[in-house]
Design a protein around this motif. Sequence first.
Motif, short mmCIF file in Angstrom:
data_model
loop_
_atom_site.label_atom_id
_atom_site.label_comp_id
_atom_site.label_asym_id
_atom_site.label_seq_id
_atom_site.Cartn_x
_atom_site.Cartn_y
_atom_site.Cartn_z
N TYR A 114 0.79 -1.23 0.00
CA TYR A 114 0.00 0.00 0.00
C TYR A 114 0.83 1.29 0.00
O TYR A 114 0.29 2.36 -0.22
N ASN A 115 2.12 1.21 0.29
CA ASN A 115 2.93 2.42 0.42
C ASN A 115 3.56 2.83 -0.91
O ASN A 115 4.19 2.03 -1.60
N ALA A 175 -0.11 6.79 0.36
CA ALA A 175 -0.75 5.55 -0.07
C ALA A 175 -0.81 5.47 -1.59
O ALA A 175 -1.05 6.47 -2.28
N ASN A 176 -0.60 4.25 -2.11
CA ASN A 176 -0.73 4.05 -3.56
C ASN A 176 -2.16 3.61 -3.89
O ASN A 176 -3.02 3.53 -3.03
N ASN A 236 -3.47 0.85 -4.45
CA ASN A 236 -3.99 -0.37 -3.81
C ASN A 236 -4.83 -0.07 -2.57
O ASN A 236 -5.62 -0.90 -2.13
N ALA A 237 -4.65 1.14 -2.00
CA ALA A 237 -5.37 1.51 -0.78
C ALA A 237 -6.63 2.32 -1.06
O ALA A 237 -7.29 2.80 -0.15
N HIS A 250 -8.69 4.46 1.67
CA HIS A 250 -7.79 5.58 1.91
C HIS A 250 -7.64 6.37 0.62
O HIS A 250 -7.77 5.81 -0.47
N ALA A 286 -5.60 8.06 -2.37
CA ALA A 286 -4.44 7.46 -3.03
C ALA A 286 -3.72 8.48 -3.91
O ALA A 286 -4.32 9.43 -4.42
#
Length: 756
Positions: free
Chosen positions: A57-58, A236-237, A239-240, A244, A246
């Motif tokens: 996710y990072n 966050a990328n 995928n989140a 969240h 992104a």
Amino acid sequence: MTLSAPAGFTSSDLVYEESFSGTTLDSDWHTYITSNAADGWPWNTNGSGGSTPGGPYNADYDMPSQVSVSDGTLNLTAIKQPISGVNQGGVTQTFPITSGAVSSYGNFEFNGGYLQISMKAPSGDGAWPGLWLMPGDGAGSSGDNFELDIQEGGFTGSGPADQNFSWHLHGPSGWVGDTIDSGINLTAGFHTYGINWVPGESITWYLDGKQMAQVTSAQVAIPDEPMQLMMNLGVANSNASGWHTALDGSTPSSMQMLVDEVQLYQKAGSGDTVTGANVTPSTTSSTQSPTTPTIQPAVTQVAASPATGVEHAGDAITMTVAFNKVVTVTGTPTLSLNDGGTASYVSGSGTSALTFRTTVASTDKDTSALAITGVNLPSGASIKDASGVAANLSGAVKTFSGLQIDPVLPAVTQATASPGTGTEHVGDTVTLTLGFNEAVKVSGTPTLSLNNGATATYVGGSGTSALNFRTTVASTDTNTSALAITGVNLTNGASIKDASGVAANLAGAVKTFSGLQIATSSTAPTTPTTPTTTTTPSSIAPVLTIADPTLKVNGLGGTVDLGVKVTTTDPNDVVTVNVTGLPRYETITDKLDGKTFSGKNITLTAAQVDSGLTLQSNYKGAAHPVATLTLTATAKDPVTGAVTTASPQSITVVDPRPATATTSLESLATRGPALLHEQRDLVAGGARTWAPHSLAAADHPTATGTARASLASQSFALLNQYLAGKSGRVDSGQIVAVLSNGASWDHDTYMTRPHH
């Protein structure tokens, strides 16, 4: 800024303070993320001082270059600058964001107390600021068995991401957490994030001194070991993106997370511990025995039994109030309820769950969702823990969705007949009225069984407390000296219920009408006996109610509820409603028996009207015709024949054009003369404005010249095809010839214009 001591603490309880003075980071801090399991080494290091939480996710990789101190503020900056780093599993990859992080492992570590941090959160898609604790060096060989998130920003799902307060506790027995809309833009300025941690017992989260959440050992394991503080600006990328914000094209090229103070407060004698270079000496004597930390008892959960359904007078409801620890009760506490009643304490003292009970009274109020509105401690009653600390009872306020209170069970209270006495013969009508203790609604067509072998059929009264049934004496009926109702029939899904949907008790409908005889023998007169005295007409004008006198309905099968109801205060009257002015393209269907009516003059029974009337339009044109329906309600006394008519009322029905307009050969044929005229103007004048109505160019009223010509060509191509099949009417070649004169119209010019 200088933080003030939190509630319950004083400045003498301050044992650690970091105000980030000067221009360099104090020795308490590392510029990377680490933990007990990593033995103090940077997570996923790239060998150049970098680290990252990693995982799927990072989008960020943290470097010391993105950590700075100035003007009393710690600045963690995330920038859109690709960097090579190591992800979980030792995989080297390129991260699109370079950011910063700090940790206090092996330096500032603590076990218990009130920690508060002043932070200004960054704003922007993907921004993921974190204030969190993990086991420190002092936790020994525990590993990374706990993660305590004081605040994680950027979470979605509750309120705007910049307002959301997100807290979590991960541990060996599971995790708890939530995202709360704080109602404050946390990125607009500095806010104080805090936790009050009682090791092994509880953690309470705060925002600007306001309690946001609390977890106790009854819910999940609470850490009881030294923890380090970590602060990082994650990003966050994609995928989140489900939970969240992104990283995307709108993310700022630079985002800053600012921290200007960290404070830790611990009560003397609490047994809480702290290590670090900025520790203020405690006033606690080294020989003083630590006291056992205490936690205020508080309500954690409330339940009702039954949990759903409709409760009536005499029904009992049990409510269970759960606490985070054992409590003792003195006296008789009560719970206030929104139906006007109270629930009294029954049992549970000496446990963590107290039982209360209420019995619904006939004087209680109807409510669609029973709720506890407060806790009462009359005459010295109390709820306390073993040490005498009074419980926090605010959590007892609870609404039980789906648990309704309807004290009055609908029931028949009386049955009457009209006429009430005398002898009825073949052809005579008898009206039977059932009175209820509250208003009821009828669906379908209930009937009454009679002892003369006949039935009385429901004719009106739905929505009131009196339902009318009617029977006409037939030659096949049995002679009886006293007509009687022997039962109520609810066939084919018919029902009689109150507003809450509770079926009525119909036992009271069974009734014998002494003196009301039925005579069907050949020796009996076949017509009612003429009264010996003059009877005054007794019909009463009915009341016609129209919900909306102005309605709209789409053609080609569109429908609308007429919203008409008719009522009368005389249950003996036969009520009808006459409707005039219904155009030939509209029909009316009742919901009683599904019968459809058409014509300019129709008459409906009160039962048909009250069942609901649906108007359907089959209008096929493109105009907006307006039909005016005139409705007149009439009541007729079945005995005297007296008729009373209420004042007429009107409903106007507007038919807009069909919801989906299409260009067809038939519609073009219908509009042929107008199109020919428009086509002639186009050919002769070229630049004349053309409004093609149902054609696509209607969306472009400013189109001229080439656009109109192109659309005209398309329209007349369709018309030409249609007319070609109508031999003898129009020379299609003539139309083609006319169209050929428009060859200079530039279709491409129109197509490249912006469409609005």
